[in-house]
Design an enzyme around this catalytic site. Structure first.
Site, short mmCIF file in Angstrom:
data_model
loop_
_atom_site.label_atom_id
_atom_site.label_comp_id
_atom_site.label_asym_id
_atom_site.label_seq_id
_atom_site.Cartn_x
_atom_site.Cartn_y
_atom_site.Cartn_z
N ASP A 168 2.31 33.37 22.25
CA ASP A 168 2.89 32.43 21.31
C ASP A 168 3.84 31.50 22.05
O ASP A 168 4.03 31.64 23.27
CB ASP A 168 3.60 33.16 20.17
CG ASP A 168 4.72 34.06 20.65
OD1 ASP A 168 5.04 34.03 21.86
OD2 ASP A 168 5.29 34.80 19.83
N ASP A 206 7.73 30.08 21.97
CA ASP A 206 9.08 30.23 21.42
C ASP A 206 9.90 28.99 21.75
O ASP A 206 10.01 28.60 22.93
CB ASP A 206 9.76 31.46 22.02
CG ASP A 206 9.05 32.76 21.65
OD1 ASP A 206 8.53 32.83 20.52
OD2 ASP A 206 9.01 33.68 22.48
N ASP A 222 7.19 29.96 17.21
CA ASP A 222 8.44 30.43 16.60
C ASP A 222 9.52 29.40 16.88
O ASP A 222 9.80 29.07 18.04
CB ASP A 222 8.88 31.78 17.18
CG ASP A 222 7.93 32.90 16.80
OD1 ASP A 222 7.17 32.74 15.82
OD2 ASP A 222 7.95 33.95 17.49
#
Length: 505
Positions: A335, A337, A429
């Site tokens: 992912d 961040d 995120d």
């Protein structure tokens, strides 16, 4: 009768063979002038040393008979760290940092290859010299804390650390925190080592290396694999948990529930009408093909450009920083961040709402979950080394347009065999930190997980301080310590600063 000459009565001396000068005894052509090798005789013996010296010279390597200032590489066999240190001191070596001190396996590998090979993984230990006194860093002096070890992405022991990660994950699935942490700590230590483990004795004296760790290492050294790891990989429950937890929004409790229900594949999960899935789980299953794969550095760079373009529309002075594994130098991740802060503003709580609204209008949001800040200064910092922080954050699935990925490395999934998607779903995120907490948030969100755990543990046990992603509290002085940068946080803790790419513990 023949006359007997006096000269015939005197015994004749045997004519001595003319000895070649030492320089001519080994007059082989030198092909690698930049490397000057000295072989330590200790524990090797004179005969073997001479054999290796002659063989190496025949291969074009420059081998010195005596240890001198010109030597660049010292090679030893079956010598411990302490023994080599004593040997250097006997030879009155004041600055051993100019040498590479290597296992004999390096020289034999060089001779097999017919050229010098990378020496880093054959290093017996690393030395540092702050003053004229030697301060060696060997296996016996490796810190128990990851925050005192410079761990890059150059992992010379991946076959061992991969095995440890499988076992740690299995214990995590079984909720055995003690054994899970044991293997994670051992993997962290082995990732730090600047050489490849070739025998069990190489890990003697290292922290967090217990008997079960040694057994796995020994199995891999002797058989090339670990029966324990194979048992885990072939375990049906482990495989089910591994599959289910790879779905965005699915944790251990849900995996356990699905497994007890007899579900084993994602197709069975999708077709079971009795399951009540959360929004997050439905999104995770819908975009599973994209999300289960890796996010490339190019895709991460594209995502943060989108984030910057959006944030700067509302707050032009905002700092938007890529954190996590990509900040530590990784080329792939699961992912993206992104940490955001706005200097001089008290309106940061509005920021994510504005970003989400704009991304909705642009059709970029496939899913989002906005969590408001729960920060209370009276409850900070946390005593728990694994505690989650209390920043406002958004867990999102971003629809990343194909044209935003500029290196062509991204793999696009297909909606059909004939039609290619022009976008990819990736996990992003977004975390918003107040500016005065930015340095602590940046440190915490950079990772790695083990590095952060040990940093907090070090603060507690060694410095009587409490550290989390929001603050550092000195329990002795009974005060919070402010920091404008990561360097200042390390200084507060009395630690040498470690760069992000050296935190891959």
């Amino acid at each position: 009768m023949n006359e007997i000459r006096t000269a015939d009565l005197i015994p004749r001396r045997k004519r001595q063979k003319r000895m070649k000068p030492p320089s001519l005894l080994n007059s082989y052509p030198i092909h690698f002038n930049d490397i000057i090798i000295f072989i330590v005789e200790r524990k090797m013996g004179m005969t073997r040393r001479k054999f290796l010296m002659d063989l190496a010279r025949r291969k074009g390597f420059r081998i010195e008979n005596e240890l001198s200032d010109s030597v660049t590489h010292i090679v030893a066999e079956n010598n411990s760290f302490t023994e080599i240190m004593r040997w250097l001191q006997i030879h009155q070596v004041e600055d051993g940092s100019r040498f590479r001190i290597l296992d004999i396996a390096w020289l034999t590998a060089c001779m097999e290859a017919g050229r010098p090979v990378d020496s880093e993984k054959y290093q017996l230990f690393v030395m540092r010299y702050a003053t004229s006194d030697m301060s060696p860093v060997g296996t016996s002096s490796v810190s128990q804390y990851a925050c005192q070890r410079r761990t890059t992405l150059n992992n010379y022991n991946q076959k061992f650390t991969d095995a440890f990660e499988v076992l740690a994950e299995n214990y995590e699935f079984r909720e055995n925190e003690v054994s899970c942490l044991a293997f994670r700590r051992a993997a962290s230590v082995l990732k730090y080592l600047p050489f490849t483990i070739v025998r069990v004795n190489d890990i003697e004296g290292l922290p967090w290396i217990g008997e079960q760790i040694k057994e796995v290492v020994e199995d891999i050294l002797e058989e090339g694999e670990s029966p324990r790891v194979n048992d885990v990989l072939n375990n049906e429950k482990y495989r089910s948990f591994k599959l289910f937890t790879s779905v965005f929004g699915v944790g251990l409790k849900t995996s356990e529930k699905w497994h007890r229900m007899g579900l084993r594949t994602l197709e069975e999960v999708k077709s079971d009408m009795n399951l009540s899935l959360t929004r997050m789980q439905r999104a995770g299953l819908l975009h599973y093909e994209d999300l289960a794969g890796y996010v490339s550095k190019a895709e991460a760079d594209a995502a943060i450009l989108i984030a910057k373009d959006t944030v700067w529309k509302f707050f032009p002075t905002a700092l938007v920083t890529l954190t996590g594994g990509f900040r530590r130098g990784k080329e792939i991740g699961h992912d993206v961040d992104i940490l955001i802060t706005v200097p001089g503003s008290r309106q940061e709580e509005e920021l994510l709402h504005l970003v989400i609204d704009l991304w909705k209008k642009q059709g970029l949001l496939l899913y989002y979950d906005l969590i408001e800040s729960t920060f209370e200064k009276t409850k900070q910092p946390s005593r728990n080394v694994d505690a989650l922080d209390h920043f406002q954050k958004c867990f999102a699935i971003l629809k990343l347009p194909k044209e935003r990925m500029d290196d062509g490395s991204s793999t696009m999934s297909t909606t059909s065999k004939e039609e290619m998607k022009d976008w990819k779903a990736i996990r992003v995120d977004l975390v918003v930190s107040p500016f005065e907490q930015y340095a602590y948030a940046l440190l915490g969100w950079t990772g790695s997980r083990q590095f952060e755990r040990d940093l907090r543990r070090y603060a507690t046990h060694e410095k009587k301080m409490m550290l989390d992603n929001h603050a550092l509290y000195d329990k002795t002085k009974k005060m919070f310590l402010s920091a404008a940068s990561e360097e200042e946080i390390f200084a507060h803790l009395g630690l040498d600063y470690i760069e992000p790419w050296e935190r891959n513990a």
